[in-house]
Design a protein around this motif. Structure first.
Motif, PDB file in Angstrom:
ATOM      1  N   ILE A   9       1.408   0.014  -5.396  1.00  0.00           N
ATOM      2  CA  ILE A   9      -0.051   0.016  -5.311  1.00  0.00           C
ATOM      3  C   ILE A   9      -0.562   1.046  -6.308  1.00  0.00           C
ATOM      4  O   ILE A   9      -0.171   2.218  -6.262  1.00  0.00           O
ATOM      5  N   ASN A  10      -1.410   0.603  -7.220  1.00  0.00           N
ATOM      6  CA  ASN A  10      -1.998   1.496  -8.217  1.00  0.00           C
ATOM      7  C   ASN A  10      -3.474   1.694  -7.900  1.00  0.00           C
ATOM      8  O   ASN A  10      -4.220   0.728  -7.758  1.00  0.00           O
ATOM      9  N   CYS A  32       4.963   4.199   2.145  1.00  0.00           N
ATOM     10  CA  CYS A  32       5.161   4.338   0.704  1.00  0.00           C
ATOM     11  C   CYS A  32       5.177   5.816   0.317  1.00  0.00           C
ATOM     12  O   CYS A  32       4.536   6.641   0.959  1.00  0.00           O
ATOM     13  N   ASN A 106       9.047   1.568  -2.291  1.00  0.00           N
ATOM     14  CA  ASN A 106       7.613   1.346  -2.141  1.00  0.00           C
ATOM     15  C   ASN A 106       6.834   2.590  -2.544  1.00  0.00           C
ATOM     16  O   ASN A 106       7.167   3.699  -2.118  1.00  0.00           O
ATOM     17  N   ILE A 108       2.855   4.357  -4.190  1.00  0.00           N
ATOM     18  CA  ILE A 108       1.453   4.304  -4.586  1.00  0.00           C
ATOM     19  C   ILE A 108       1.257   5.322  -5.695  1.00  0.00           C
ATOM     20  O   ILE A 108       1.684   6.475  -5.582  1.00  0.00           O
ATOM     21  N   ASP A 115      -1.387   1.390 -13.629  1.00  0.00           N
ATOM     22  CA  ASP A 115      -1.508  -0.070 -13.630  1.00  0.00           C
ATOM     23  C   ASP A 115      -1.068  -0.657 -14.968  1.00  0.00           C
ATOM     24  O   ASP A 115      -0.452  -1.727 -15.020  1.00  0.00           O
ATOM     25  N   THR A 124       2.787  -5.701  -7.901  1.00  0.00           N
ATOM     26  CA  THR A 124       1.765  -4.654  -7.926  1.00  0.00           C
ATOM     27  C   THR A 124       0.432  -5.143  -7.381  1.00  0.00           C
ATOM     28  O   THR A 124       0.119  -6.336  -7.448  1.00  0.00           O
ATOM     29  N   VAL A 125      -0.335  -4.201  -6.863  1.00  0.00           N
ATOM     30  CA  VAL A 125      -1.742  -4.410  -6.546  1.00  0.00           C
ATOM     31  C   VAL A 125      -2.510  -3.286  -7.220  1.00  0.00           C
ATOM     32  O   VAL A 125      -2.188  -2.104  -7.034  1.00  0.00           O
ATOM     33  N   ASN A 126      -3.492  -3.641  -8.009  1.00  0.00           N
ATOM     34  CA  ASN A 126      -4.294  -2.652  -8.736  1.00  0.00           C
ATOM     35  C   ASN A 126      -5.696  -2.586  -8.134  1.00  0.00           C
ATOM     36  O   ASN A 126      -6.412  -3.585  -8.107  1.00  0.00           O
ATOM     37  N   ILE A 202      -3.800  -6.116   0.722  1.00  0.00           N
ATOM     38  CA  ILE A 202      -2.402  -5.914   0.331  1.00  0.00           C
ATOM     39  C   ILE A 202      -1.478  -6.803   1.159  1.00  0.00           C
ATOM     40  O   ILE A 202      -0.532  -7.402   0.634  1.00  0.00           O
ATOM     41  N   ARG A 205      -1.729 -10.188  -0.173  1.00  0.00           N
ATOM     42  CA  ARG A 205      -1.088 -10.245  -1.501  1.00  0.00           C
ATOM     43  C   ARG A 205       0.425 -10.422  -1.388  1.00  0.00           C
ATOM     44  O   ARG A 205       1.035 -11.188  -2.140  1.00  0.00           O
TER      45      ARG A 205
END
Length: 208
Positions: A9-10, A32, A106, A108, A115, A124-126, A202, A205
């Motif tokens: 996660i960014n 995380c 995991n 962040i 990102d 990834t999730v930005n 998330i 996602r």
């Protein structure tokens, strides 16, 4: 990129928006590791540069401006990057630290153009976190123990630095919705409910 699955996660954030706090909440919820300024320690450890040097130049393009005004040892004799020292070298050092951390589990990342650094990872999730200026001024005023005028100046200066850093190294625009999967204004829901909203996104996602 087909590494083993690690959730990444960014978090990009405006100054005073609560982005760092939300990152810590998400880290607890998803078990995380959270890397904010911690990534500076990793970069220093991996490179042989002093931690103070990375702190001085954090999310900041003016590396050489501060380099010659520091009074602490910056570089060890056996530093790998000594021969070709440049602004890009420093960005690469930090990028290497981010890549290494991302492969370990995991995690962040807060800021530091993570990102972009991790753009070839599929997992990834930005997220970009903003807030209304009035609330950000109040937050910074209380945190820094300064008046409103000084707080707004602090916000503007820090965000100009962040934007210049991000835009220069990524070729994208800091804070532009096109650069992120999710943008959220914490003034609408508050920090707790904003974190819950991001967590729900998330889960969707990653089909958790």
């Amino acid at each position: 990129m087909k590494d083993k699955f690690n959730m990444i996660i960014n978090i990009g954030r405006q100054v005073g928006s609560g982005g760092g706090i939300i990152a810590q909440m998400l880290a607890k919820e998803f078990d995380c590791k959270c890397y904010d300024k911690e990534i500076l320690n990793l970069a220093a450890k991996e490179s042989g540069f002093s931690k103070e040097f990375f702190e001085k130049n954090d999310e900041h393009r003016g590396f050489f401006q501060s380099l010659f005004h520091m009074h602490t040892p910056l570089i060890s004799d056996d530093n790998f990057y000594n021969n070709k020292f440049s602004q890009e070298s420093l960005f690469q050092i930090q990028s290497d630290a981010i890549l290494k951390a991302a492969r370990q589990g995991n995690c962040i990342f807060v800021g530091r153009a993570a990102d972009y650094v991790l753009r070839d990872f599929d997992n990834t999730v930005n997220v970009f976190i903003s807030a209304d200026m009035e609330e950000r001024i109040k937050t910074v005023r209380e945190r820094q123990n300064i008046d409103s005028e000084a707080a707004q100046k602090f916000i503007n200066e820090k965000e100009n630095e962040r934007a210049a850093y991000y835009n220069y190294y990524t070729g994208k625009k800091w804070g532009d919705s096109c650069s992120y999967d999710l943008c959220i204004n914490t003034s609408v829901l508050g920090l707790e409910k904003s974190e819950q909203f991001i967590a729900s996104f998330i889960r969707e996602r990653f089909n958790l």
